[in-house]
Design a protein around this motif. Sequence first.
Motif, PDB file in Angstrom:
ATOM      1  N   ASP A  35      13.306 -58.638 -21.498  1.00  0.00           N
ATOM      2  CA  ASP A  35      13.721 -59.106 -20.168  1.00  0.00           C
ATOM      3  C   ASP A  35      14.334 -60.359 -20.522  1.00  0.00           C
ATOM      4  O   ASP A  35      14.991 -61.203 -19.487  1.00  0.00           O
ATOM      5  CB  ASP A  35      12.654 -58.990 -19.197  1.00  0.00           C
ATOM      6  N   ARG A  36      14.035 -60.785 -21.835  1.00  0.00           N
ATOM      7  CA  ARG A  36      14.938 -62.569 -22.015  1.00  0.00           C
ATOM      8  C   ARG A  36      16.228 -62.059 -22.490  1.00  0.00           C
ATOM      9  O   ARG A  36      17.043 -63.170 -22.643  1.00  0.00           O
ATOM     10  CB  ARG A  36      14.127 -63.198 -22.917  1.00  0.00           C
ATOM     11  N   LEU A  37      16.629 -60.872 -22.739  1.00  0.00           N
ATOM     12  CA  LEU A  37      18.294 -60.759 -23.266  1.00  0.00           C
ATOM     13  C   LEU A  37      19.233 -60.901 -22.182  1.00  0.00           C
ATOM     14  O   LEU A  37      19.024 -60.408 -21.171  1.00  0.00           O
ATOM     15  CB  LEU A  37      18.273 -59.306 -23.790  1.00  0.00           C
ATOM     16  N   VAL A  38      20.175 -61.463 -22.703  1.00  0.00           N
ATOM     17  CA  VAL A  38      21.159 -61.548 -21.717  1.00  0.00           C
ATOM     18  C   VAL A  38      22.424 -60.779 -21.965  1.00  0.00           C
ATOM     19  O   VAL A  38      23.401 -60.593 -21.490  1.00  0.00           O
ATOM     20  CB  VAL A  38      21.726 -63.241 -21.377  1.00  0.00           C
ATOM     21  N   ALA A  39      22.434 -60.418 -23.294  1.00  0.00           N
ATOM     22  CA  ALA A  39      23.596 -59.704 -23.945  1.00  0.00           C
ATOM     23  C   ALA A  39      23.348 -59.013 -25.256  1.00  0.00           C
ATOM     24  O   ALA A  39      22.316 -59.407 -25.786  1.00  0.00           O
ATOM     25  CB  ALA A  39      24.983 -60.556 -24.080  1.00  0.00           C
ATOM     26  N   ARG A  40      24.085 -58.244 -25.767  1.00  0.00           N
ATOM     27  CA  ARG A  40      24.017 -57.659 -26.961  1.00  0.00           C
ATOM     28  C   ARG A  40      25.147 -57.328 -27.627  1.00  0.00           C
ATOM     29  O   ARG A  40      26.244 -57.356 -27.146  1.00  0.00           O
ATOM     30  CB  ARG A  40      22.975 -56.118 -26.798  1.00  0.00           C
ATOM     31  N   ASP A  41      25.156 -56.745 -28.900  1.00  0.00           N
ATOM     32  CA  ASP A  41      26.269 -56.380 -29.710  1.00  0.00           C
ATOM     33  C   ASP A  41      26.629 -54.953 -29.734  1.00  0.00           C
ATOM     34  O   ASP A  41      25.435 -54.161 -29.166  1.00  0.00           O
ATOM     35  CB  ASP A  41      26.367 -56.854 -30.872  1.00  0.00           C
ATOM     36  N   THR A  42      27.684 -54.566 -30.099  1.00  0.00           N
ATOM     37  CA  THR A  42      27.855 -53.022 -30.004  1.00  0.00           C
ATOM     38  C   THR A  42      26.651 -52.206 -30.675  1.00  0.00           C
ATOM     39  O   THR A  42      26.749 -50.826 -30.331  1.00  0.00           O
ATOM     40  CB  THR A  42      29.424 -52.597 -30.315  1.00  0.00           C
ATOM     41  N   THR A  43      26.188 -52.667 -31.844  1.00  0.00           N
ATOM     42  CA  THR A  43      25.431 -51.848 -32.711  1.00  0.00           C
ATOM     43  C   THR A  43      23.966 -51.659 -32.040  1.00  0.00           C
ATOM     44  O   THR A  43      23.141 -50.809 -32.483  1.00  0.00           O
ATOM     45  CB  THR A  43      25.319 -52.351 -34.034  1.00  0.00           C
ATOM     46  N   PRO A  54      25.574 -56.711 -21.000  1.00  0.00           N
ATOM     47  CA  PRO A  54      26.741 -57.257 -21.509  1.00  0.00           C
ATOM     48  C   PRO A  54      26.966 -57.017 -22.929  1.00  0.00           C
ATOM     49  O   PRO A  54      26.099 -57.135 -23.874  1.00  0.00           O
ATOM     50  CB  PRO A  54      27.099 -58.539 -21.110  1.00  0.00           C
ATOM     51  N   ASP A  55      28.081 -56.350 -23.676  1.00  0.00           N
ATOM     52  CA  ASP A  55      28.489 -56.067 -24.977  1.00  0.00           C
ATOM     53  C   ASP A  55      29.493 -56.900 -25.476  1.00  0.00           C
ATOM     54  O   ASP A  55      30.369 -57.022 -24.821  1.00  0.00           O
ATOM     55  CB  ASP A  55      28.972 -54.701 -25.123  1.00  0.00           C
TER      56      ASP A  55
END
Length: 272
Positions: A35-43, A54-55
């Motif tokens: 729940d602390r994540l605001v975004a991630r990468d495509t992998t 959001p990617d």
Amino acid sequence: MGAMTPAQGEATGQPGVLSIGGSVTEIVYALGEGDRLVARDTTSTFPVEAKALPDVGYMRALSPEGVLSVSPGLILSEEGAGPPETMEVLNASGVEIVTIPSVETGPGIADKIRRVGDALGVADKADALAANVEAEIAAARSRAEDLAGDAPKRVLFVLSMQGGRVMASGTGTAAASIIELAGGVNAVTEFEGYKPMTDEAVSRAEPDVILMMDRGGDHAIANEVLFGMPAFQPTPAAETGAIVRMDGLYLLGFGPRTAKAVTDLSQHLYGS
């Protein structure tokens, strides 16, 4: 609970986290900190909740604008993110960046988990998860060795087919490590890393099983097409039609699910 916005992260006294690298993202969720994540990468495709974030793009082709647009307070990045000029801009931006070493062996997973836990301020949870994952991998390896017995399968990992040429794994790769953990023998030991092989070299490797990442669309190659190629026709794998396809992140990510991946691969190789 869904992902926090940067503003929510600030309100709780915790910076919003951008996770770069599929296994790093898995570890964040396994620690109960998703729940602390605001975004991630495509992998970062697992768990399914990650896909709602959001990617910011592929981890080796990031743009500073894309990364900074999600206003991260902390970037957790698996080693190898880039390009270098992007990382220079991000380092100069003042955003805290913690690089998590990429590992391609079972023992390295515990260290990776602890490093993520330290960065997130949850060292105790990380210690517990790391110990659990280590025990699970040891048990999975032991079961795999029992299944293999005195007749371990020779496994050739095919990374890709480029212009009809086989790009395969030699030694010192994540693929070689997972094959060994699953009770198999890496069929190629003449070189390190991933390299193209001649048809003759593939045939001489005499693989009992072909292992590939499960790719869809234009990257997929049908079993009959693969085994109809001159490189594979003389092999034991072609005689029995033995090919195993597994999700790339699951198979090669070396994260919290690795013990299960070892078990699944060993069952594909030897039966349950």
